[in-house]
Design an enzyme around this catalytic site. Structure first.
Site, mmCIF file in Angstrom:
data_model
loop_
_atom_site.group_PDB
_atom_site.id
_atom_site.type_symbol
_atom_site.label_atom_id
_atom_site.label_comp_id
_atom_site.label_asym_id
_atom_site.label_seq_id
_atom_site.Cartn_x
_atom_site.Cartn_y
_atom_site.Cartn_z
ATOM 1 N N TYR A 33 12.711 18.902 4.895
ATOM 2 C CA TYR A 33 13.335 17.730 5.517
ATOM 3 C C TYR A 33 13.859 16.784 4.454
ATOM 4 O O TYR A 33 13.534 16.910 3.275
ATOM 5 C CB TYR A 33 12.352 17.018 6.462
ATOM 6 N N ARG A 52 18.777 16.966 -3.413
ATOM 7 C CA ARG A 52 17.386 17.425 -3.266
ATOM 8 C C ARG A 52 17.256 18.372 -2.073
ATOM 9 O O ARG A 52 16.559 19.382 -2.140
ATOM 10 C CB ARG A 52 16.442 16.227 -3.102
ATOM 11 N N ARG A 106 5.789 36.423 16.521
ATOM 12 C CA ARG A 106 5.160 35.793 15.363
ATOM 13 C C ARG A 106 4.907 36.713 14.175
ATOM 14 O O ARG A 106 3.779 36.998 13.809
ATOM 15 C CB ARG A 106 3.837 35.157 15.833
ATOM 16 N N HIS A 108 4.944 37.076 10.252
ATOM 17 C CA HIS A 108 4.933 36.135 9.129
ATOM 18 C C HIS A 108 6.191 36.272 8.283
ATOM 19 O O HIS A 108 6.754 35.292 7.838
ATOM 20 C CB HIS A 108 3.704 36.354 8.231
ATOM 21 N N LYS A 153 10.073 19.218 -0.530
ATOM 22 C CA LYS A 153 9.897 18.313 0.616
ATOM 23 C C LYS A 153 9.764 19.154 1.882
ATOM 24 O O LYS A 153 10.663 19.208 2.730
ATOM 25 C CB LYS A 153 11.094 17.344 0.686
ATOM 26 N N GLU A 185 0.105 11.435 -6.230
ATOM 27 C CA GLU A 185 1.062 10.567 -5.516
ATOM 28 C C GLU A 185 0.387 10.040 -4.259
ATOM 29 O O GLU A 185 -0.773 10.379 -3.989
ATOM 30 C CB GLU A 185 2.331 11.348 -5.156
HETATM 31 N N1 PMP Z 1 5.771 11.693 -2.066
HETATM 32 C C1 PMP Z 1 5.591 12.075 -0.791
HETATM 33 C C2 PMP Z 1 4.467 12.990 -0.458
HETATM 34 C C3 PMP Z 1 6.441 11.619 0.217
HETATM 35 O O1 PMP Z 1 6.267 12.011 1.492
HETATM 36 C C4 PMP Z 1 7.474 10.708 -0.118
HETATM 37 C C5 PMP Z 1 8.385 10.169 0.959
HETATM 38 N N2 PMP Z 1 9.040 11.168 1.636
HETATM 39 C C6 PMP Z 1 7.639 10.325 -1.449
HETATM 40 C C7 PMP Z 1 6.768 10.834 -2.404
HETATM 41 C C8 PMP Z 1 8.750 9.394 -1.859
HETATM 42 O O2 PMP Z 1 9.971 10.068 -1.871
HETATM 43 P P1 PMP Z 1 11.351 9.303 -1.628
HETATM 44 O O3 PMP Z 1 11.415 8.223 -2.633
HETATM 45 O O4 PMP Z 1 12.383 10.342 -1.843
HETATM 46 O O5 PMP Z 1 11.314 8.774 -0.238
#
Ligand code: PMP
Length: 308
Positions: A33, A52, A106, A108, A153, A185
């Site tokens: 996403y 990205r 389903r 995999h 992501k 993070e």
């Molecule tokens: N880390 C994670 C796990 C996130 O979900 C996000 C937000 N989507 C970020 C960092 C920050 O990313 P961005 O600055 O691209 O929103």
């Protein structure tokens, strides 16, 4: 304003927007996403988000069926249905649903000729109130038990969701993940600290999403001629920081006031956090008195912020 969303080339009533139950996004979290913020009705760092998205799709071996120009034109059309000032476009691309009878039930493994499912919707951004930003937000820590491809992501966000709820249950704003004593993070954010006038942020690896806001903030720090290092940050360093803040696309920058109830720095937004926030708002011609706490044009002291 009726809510319109985009599903596989069609603009539909949001409440009637569906994908198939066999979609691999639904059954395997097999997709990625993006979230593109718009501030003052302007897309913020759109090209970087599209880059990205393209990279993530390629890592997941899902075809990006649109060129950047096509993405831009679909996004423009979708946003034209809305009159929000600050909002985001959420884009999800999954590998799609099996098309042939023998492919269902389903499996995999996936089939190469599958067509990705693409949907997008728009949601308003309500920025955090500025008086709260000044006070800062509390965070808690949690073992980082996510899969090892957090640099993508991916829509596989179950642990992030549990972690956000972990914070909520403790009346904290964000959960900061820790892997073997090292900060990775937040559950939906990147993290920075400042110590002795130097900024630090965790170096990118497979446990850190290369946040678009992170990248932007690093560049801003350099433009302001401050030092920034991308290194391993221990919990101890975070606890002893002069200031710390989170970044993400919808909130831009969120100062951290405490970690596991221990005060960080002054216990409120530090001067560097304020300076960066102010600079960000200035770039959108918002009132930018955040740091100095007085302003001729909007009388911050009495009325709080107003955008113009
Ligand atoms: N880390 C994670 C796990 C996130 O979900 C996000 C937000 N989507 C970020 C960092 C920050 O990313 P961005 O600055 O691209 O929103």
């Amino acid at each position: 304003m009726s809510r319109i969303s985009y599903v596989n080339g069609k603009y539909c009533e949001h409440n009637n927007s569906y994908v198939h139950i066999e979609d691999r996004g639904y059954q395997f979290a097999d997709g990625v996403y993006e979230l593109i913020p718009f501030f003052q009705d302007k897309a913020f760092l759109l090209d970087k988000h599209l880059l990205r998205l393209n990279k993530n799709l390629s890592e997941m071996k899902i075809e990006n069926i649109y060129s950047n120009d096509e993405w831009r034109s679909y996004i423009n059309k979708l946003t034209s249905y809305y009159d929000y000032t600050n909002f985001y476009v959420y884009i999800q691309v999954s590998r799609g649903a099996p098309k042939h009878e023998e492919e269902v039930l389903r499996q995999h493994h996936y089939y190469n000729e599958m067509e990705p499912t693409i949907f997008m919707y728009v949601s308003e951004i309500n920025l955090l109130p500025e008086d709260k930003i000044r006070k800062g937000f509390s965070c808690v820590t949690l073992d980082d038990l996510r899969w090892g491809m957090c640099n993508i992501k991916s829509i596989s966000l179950a642990y992030n969701a549990l972690a956000k709820n972990y914070a909520k249950e403790r009346e904290a704003f964000e959960t900061v993940f820790v892997k073997k004593g090292i900060i990775t993070e937040g559950s939906s954010s990147n993290i920075f600290i400042v110590k002795d006038n130097v900024f630090y942020t965790p170096q990118l690896n497979n446990y850190v999403l290369p946040g678009i806001t992170r990248g932007y903030v690093i560049e801003e720090i350099k433009t302001l001629d401050y030092q920034i290092q991308e290194i391993d940050i221990s919990i101890d360093m975070l606890e002893k920081a002069d200031e710390a803040f989170l970044t993400n696309s919808t909130q831009f920058l969120v100062p951290i006031s405490s970690l596991n109830k221990k005060i960080i720095g002054s216990g409120q937004a530090g001067k560097y956090s304020c300076e960066l926030y102010e600079k960000f708002k200035k770039s959108f011609n918002w009132c930018y008195n955040f740091f100095y706490n007085n302003c001729d044009c909007c009388n911050w002291k009495n009325n709080g912020w107003k955008s113009f």
